[in-house]
Design a protein around this motif. Structure first.
Motif: not given
Length: 218
Positions: A142-145, A123-134, A189-196
């Motif tokens: 991103m909404d949690l659901q 899941v960690e690797a998949a989230i990194i991929d999503i966060a870095q996607s165009e 229900n909100t996740v911040f994939l880019q803490p910076t």
């Protein structure tokens, strides 16, 4: 203060703005204030709990009482303050070494040797991929659901459930990969994939010496 068995490493910056003797003086002053703050917090919690227990109808305040008792049981370990000059690379490396030394201390972190299930890393690797996607917006919100549905599209995460994802997000929040304020109703229900992004936003809102800067404007 709300995290069970939390460990805090105070870090003092701007050492380059102080004389050497001032650094030690400020270090002792800060640690003394932290100690006094913890004593006051413990006293206040005991006072609030006693008030609730002594009320005429304590059963109406059971939820409050349970929350206060939970906070009272949260132990807080404060490590010695580390003073650094952020303009010196060697000081940053020194801080990094001190953090790693503490993290490897099994007395402070008894679970440090625990092995995470493979799904956590997946899941960690998949989230990194999503966060870095165009397609990911700069703010990284991103909404949690929706995040769950995106992760479920990965072949090896097709059976990922919401409860397990929330457990994994708590872990990723603790290590700083994502930010998830599950305890705040409007943000649960909100996740911040880019803490910076949050850091950048806070820097715009909270400025060092803001009052002095404003007063200097004619």
């Amino acid at each position: 203060m709300r995290v069970p068995n939390s460990v805090v490493l105070p870090v003092g910056t701007h050492v380059d703005c102080c004389q050497e003797e001032e650094v030690e003086e400020k270090r002792h002053d800060i640690m003394a204030k932290i100690t006094a703050m913890l004593v006051e917090r413990k006293s206040n919690l005991a006072h609030f709990i006693n008030n609730l227990e002594g009320s005429e109808e304590p059963e109406f305040y059971m939820d409050q009482w349970e929350r206060l008792k939970e906070m009272e049981s949260c132990t807080l370990t404060i490590l010695n303050l580390v003073a650094v000059n952020c303009t010196e690379h060697r000081d940053i490396k020194k801080l990094e070494a001190i953090i790693l030394e503490h993290v490897k201390n099994e007395e402070l972190f008894p679970e440090v040797v625990r092995v995470l299930p493979p799904v956590y890393r997946q899941v960690e690797a998949a989230i990194i991929d999503i966060a870095q996607s165009e397609e990911m917006a700069d703010h990284g919100m991103m909404d949690l659901q929706y995040l769950l549905s995106k992760l479920s599209q990965c072949k090896h995460l097709a059976s990922l459930g919401r409860d397990l994802l929330q457990d994994i997000l708590r872990y990723l929040h603790r290590i700083g990969l994502v930010v998830w304020y599950e305890e705040i109703k409007h943000l649960e229900n909100t996740v911040f994939l880019q803490p910076t992004f949050l850091i950048t936003m806070f820097k715009l809102l909270v400025r060092y010496r803001l009052v002095q800067q404003l007063e200097s404007i004619s």
